[in-house]
Enzyme design. Structure first.
Site, short mmCIF file in Angstrom:
data_model
loop_
_atom_site.label_atom_id
_atom_site.label_comp_id
_atom_site.label_asym_id
_atom_site.label_seq_id
_atom_site.Cartn_x
_atom_site.Cartn_y
_atom_site.Cartn_z
N ASP A 111 -1.28 -6.06 0.00
CA ASP A 111 -1.55 -5.51 1.15
C ASP A 111 -3.01 -5.45 1.14
OD1 ASP A 111 0.70 -5.15 2.64
OD2 ASP A 111 1.11 -3.11 1.95
N GLU B 176 -1.14 -5.47 8.76
CA GLU B 176 -0.36 -5.08 9.67
C GLU B 176 -1.15 -5.02 11.20
OE1 GLU B 176 0.37 -0.60 8.96
OE2 GLU B 176 1.28 -1.07 6.94
N LYS C 73 -1.20 -9.40 2.91
CA LYS C 73 -0.38 -8.90 3.99
C LYS C 73 -1.26 -7.95 5.04
CE LYS C 73 3.35 -5.98 3.73
NZ LYS C 73 2.71 -5.04 4.74
N GLU D 139 9.33 -4.10 10.62
CA GLU D 139 9.86 -2.89 9.89
C GLU D 139 10.03 -1.65 10.96
OE1 GLU D 139 7.06 -1.14 7.17
OE2 GLU D 139 8.28 0.77 6.84
N ASP E 207 0.88 -1.10 -0.10
CA ASP E 207 0.04 0.16 -0.10
C ASP E 207 0.94 1.17 -0.02
OD1 ASP E 207 0.91 -0.14 2.50
OD2 ASP E 207 -1.21 -0.13 3.70
O1 KIV Z 1 3.53 -1.07 1.63
C1 KIV Z 1 4.80 -1.69 1.67
O2 KIV Z 1 5.48 -1.22 0.77
C2 KIV Z 1 5.10 -2.30 2.73
C3 KIV Z 1 6.51 -2.66 2.71
C4 KIV Z 1 7.32 -1.43 3.07
C5 KIV Z 1 6.85 -3.82 3.66
O3 KIV Z 1 4.57 -2.71 3.64
#
Ligand code: KIV
Length: 273
Positions: free
Chosen positions: A88, A120, A118, A187, A49
């Site tokens: 994401d 968070e 993914k 991260e 994202d």
């Molecule tokens: O959105 C993204 O690019 C990420 C990476 C920085 C891990 O989540």
């Protein structure tokens, strides 16, 4: 058991098996041509994202919606024949409940053809992650500096600076590991904190501004090729300076048009006959 798909494509399960093995290489991509350029060189491609910032010029990742992630996810998934593609889940598409997360994640899988999602968060998102995994959706976790929480973190700040923060980070990592995540992005944390998370978990850890001891690394492609100039975090290594080349190409084109040097006869149909 083979962890590659029949076509030889890397799967979430193949990445799960890389804990303590050959380092896992990840990069973000948002478009088909860039994804195709990296497909045979990396293990996973993340449709991050971060595209809110790199593609759409926003100041954080908070403003991107699910439809936008799906559009870019589909372009990237179509281009990848080898790498595992992870998309994401954007802010607001999964935090309300496990059911909301399932609706969003199933749309992402079905409409993009990607391999995993993914999300968070740590202890507070573990029940959601396990709800998805139990229902057939591979989940990559993401702890530490979680950009979707920039408004409560008070900025893009390095995490894990004191003992309480390290304890919280370790609890987050353990919770996402126990939830069944196939990999865990760590991260923007202090090196010692990252090492504690690695020691406390058995999941494949992927660092970005974390530690060389992680099982793999991921970076934002625009940072790697020098296309994103808004700011450059300490953890970024630039392997090219594409923006400079783009600016030079545009300036040369503009000059040639103004001087009537472009188009030349070789660029014109039937010129000089
Ligand atoms: O959105 C993204 O690019 C990420 C990476 C920085 C891990 O989540």
């Amino acid at each position: 058991m083979s962890t590659h798909s029949k076509s030889g494509k890397l799967t979430p399960m193949s990445l799960a098996g890389r804990r303590g093995g050959t380092p896992v290489v990840g990069l973000t991509a948002y478009t088909a041509p860039i994804a195709a350029a990296m497909d045979d060189k990396v293990d996973f491609v993340l449709v991050g994202d971060s595209l809110a910032m790199t593609i759409y010029g926003e100041s954080s990742t908070v403003g991107v919606d699910l439809d936008t992630m799906i559009r870019h996810g589909r372009a990237v998934a179509r281009a990848c024949k080898h790498a595992c593609v992870v998309v994401d889940l954007p802010f607001g598409s999964y935090q309300a409940s496990p059911e909301q997360a399932f609706m969003s994640a199933s749309r992402v899988l079905m409409e993009t053809g990607c391999d995993a999602v993914k999300l968070e968060g740590g202890t507070e998102m573990a029940a959601t992650a396990s709800f998805l995994v139990e229902r057939g959706i591979p989940v990559m976790g993401h702890v530490g500096l979680t950009p979707q929480s920039v408004n409560t973190l008070g900025g893009f700040k390095t995490q894990g600076k004191d003992e309480a923060a390290v304890r919280k980070l370790v609890a987050d990592g353990k919770a996402m590991d126990a939830a069944g995540c196939f990999a865990l992005v760590i991260e923007g944390v202090m090196e010692a904190a990252a090492r504690e998370v690695i020691a406390a978990t058995s999941v494949t850890t992927i660092g970005i501004g974390a530690s060389a001891a992680c099982d793999g690394q991921v970076l934002v492609i625009d940072d790697v090729i020098g296309l994103f100039a808004a700011f450059r975090p300490k953890f970024v290594k630039r392997y090219a300076s594409i923006l400079g080349e783009v600016e030079t190409a545009i300036a040369t084109y503009a000059e040639e048009v103004r001087k009537r040097e472009f188009p030349g006869p070789e660029h014109i149909f039937g010129a000089g006959r």
